[in-house]
Design a protein around this motif. Sequence first.
Motif, PDB file in Angstrom:
ATOM      1  N   TRP A 167       6.470  33.062   3.051  1.00  0.00           N
ATOM      2  CA  TRP A 167       5.168  32.767   3.647  1.00  0.00           C
ATOM      3  C   TRP A 167       5.207  31.551   4.567  1.00  0.00           C
ATOM      4  O   TRP A 167       4.166  31.094   5.036  1.00  0.00           O
ATOM      5  N   GLN A 168       6.419  31.019   4.835  1.00  0.00           N
ATOM      6  CA  GLN A 168       6.567  29.823   5.657  1.00  0.00           C
ATOM      7  C   GLN A 168       7.202  30.172   7.000  1.00  0.00           C
ATOM      8  O   GLN A 168       8.080  31.023   7.080  1.00  0.00           O
ATOM      9  N   THR A 169       6.789  29.487   8.053  1.00  0.00           N
ATOM     10  CA  THR A 169       7.410  29.654   9.359  1.00  0.00           C
ATOM     11  C   THR A 169       7.269  28.340  10.115  1.00  0.00           C
ATOM     12  O   THR A 169       6.797  27.337   9.576  1.00  0.00           O
ATOM     13  N   THR A 170       7.702  28.330  11.364  1.00  0.00           N
ATOM     14  CA  THR A 170       7.506  27.161  12.219  1.00  0.00           C
ATOM     15  C   THR A 170       6.796  27.606  13.488  1.00  0.00           C
ATOM     16  O   THR A 170       6.910  28.763  13.912  1.00  0.00           O
ATOM     17  N   ASP A 180       0.676  30.837   3.121  1.00  0.00           N
ATOM     18  CA  ASP A 180       0.110  30.747   1.776  1.00  0.00           C
ATOM     19  C   ASP A 180      -0.748  29.500   1.623  1.00  0.00           C
ATOM     20  O   ASP A 180      -1.803  29.529   0.980  1.00  0.00           O
ATOM     21  N   GLY A 181      -0.312  28.395   2.237  1.00  0.00           N
ATOM     22  CA  GLY A 181      -1.110  27.176   2.163  1.00  0.00           C
ATOM     23  C   GLY A 181      -2.463  27.333   2.827  1.00  0.00           C
ATOM     24  O   GLY A 181      -3.487  26.870   2.313  1.00  0.00           O
ATOM     25  N   ARG A 192       8.180  31.660  -2.121  1.00  0.00           N
ATOM     26  CA  ARG A 192       7.378  30.818  -1.243  1.00  0.00           C
ATOM     27  C   ARG A 192       7.905  30.825   0.190  1.00  0.00           C
ATOM     28  O   ARG A 192       7.141  30.768   1.155  1.00  0.00           O
ATOM     29  N   SER A 211      -0.541  18.281   5.283  1.00  0.00           N
ATOM     30  CA  SER A 211      -0.036  19.416   4.523  1.00  0.00           C
ATOM     31  C   SER A 211      -1.084  19.886   3.533  1.00  0.00           C
ATOM     32  O   SER A 211      -1.766  19.076   2.907  1.00  0.00           O
ATOM     33  N   ASN A 221       3.491  17.438  -2.037  1.00  0.00           N
ATOM     34  CA  ASN A 221       4.314  18.526  -1.515  1.00  0.00           C
ATOM     35  C   ASN A 221       5.090  19.264  -2.596  1.00  0.00           C
ATOM     36  O   ASN A 221       6.126  19.854  -2.337  1.00  0.00           O
ATOM     37  N   PRO A 230       6.395  22.967  10.473  1.00  0.00           N
ATOM     38  CA  PRO A 230       6.214  24.044   9.495  1.00  0.00           C
ATOM     39  C   PRO A 230       4.770  24.533   9.470  1.00  0.00           C
ATOM     40  O   PRO A 230       3.835  23.745   9.602  1.00  0.00           O
ATOM     41  N   SER A 255       2.330  27.125   7.094  1.00  0.00           N
ATOM     42  CA  SER A 255       2.314  27.750   5.779  1.00  0.00           C
ATOM     43  C   SER A 255       1.189  28.767   5.685  1.00  0.00           C
ATOM     44  O   SER A 255       0.016  28.402   5.616  1.00  0.00           O
ATOM     45  N   TYR A 266      -0.502  20.822   0.768  1.00  0.00           N
ATOM     46  CA  TYR A 266      -0.016  20.454  -0.546  1.00  0.00           C
ATOM     47  C   TYR A 266       0.000  18.939  -0.750  1.00  0.00           C
ATOM     48  O   TYR A 266       0.638  18.441  -1.657  1.00  0.00           O
TER      49      TYR A 266
END
Length: 266
Positions: free
Chosen positions: A43-46, A76-77, A40, A7, A14, A72, A74, A9
């Motif tokens: 900006w997340q999907t799978t 933005d990540g 947040r 991740s 996280n 997941p 990210s 993060y």
Amino acid sequence: MTEVGTSPYVYALNQPTQAVDPDGNLVIFVNGNHYGDDGRGYWQTTAYRQVGERLFQGATGPVFIPVYGKRPVSFDGMVMDQLNDHKPQYYDGSMGGYHPLAEGKRFSSLARGRESFGYGFGKRDAKSIIESLARDKNGNIIETIKIITHSMGGAFGKGLVKALKEYIKENHLERQVKITLVADFDPYQAGDLTADADIKTMQFIHKNNWNISGMGWLANEREKGDVETPQSKSPSSDHTIFSFFADISQLAEGTYKWNGSNWVKQ
């Protein structure tokens, strides 16, 4: 099965908004239209990705077969990894989500309306944003600010930048505080937007943006002013932010030179 992947993060267990950014730079994300998944979550999907390997004993020896599953992803990540900045802040650039018939939402359908909202939020938050920036032992600000927008968020971001610059000037912080990048992904009504001449601005738009089913036609205009428009690396013509994963690698902050009174974009 061995799990692979880390991740973005992980350094913060996280919980990125609860951690101290190791490199000390702020990335502001401004989302576009949504139906309850702002912040947040926008900006997340799978997506299907390799999540490990499975060992099989073949005729000539062990064979490792990739194993795929939904995990997941990210946006933005990945942006923060690209910019090496891991201190995010989020704004809803569509002002609560847009519906053309919803009372009180019509103003958000206009670029000037969203820019006005962004300016208002910037005036409200400029002091806290600047005060949150890291300082050296002498009290000098050492962080930079970058702004990433999508769709309706593009106009909101322009107002936010204007308010931040006003606060910086009013408090004589021009030497210490730099906004080094504004990146607008498929900005909606871009023809009504003007890039700030002092800040590197990038506009990402798909080459094949005629795909009506993907709603790419919603954002097929160019911003006014000095704007970099890199060729999209994605074959997609969709409007969704997740159709721009391939272009994250092109993000780069601008370079600036101090001329005695202002930072000049090079």
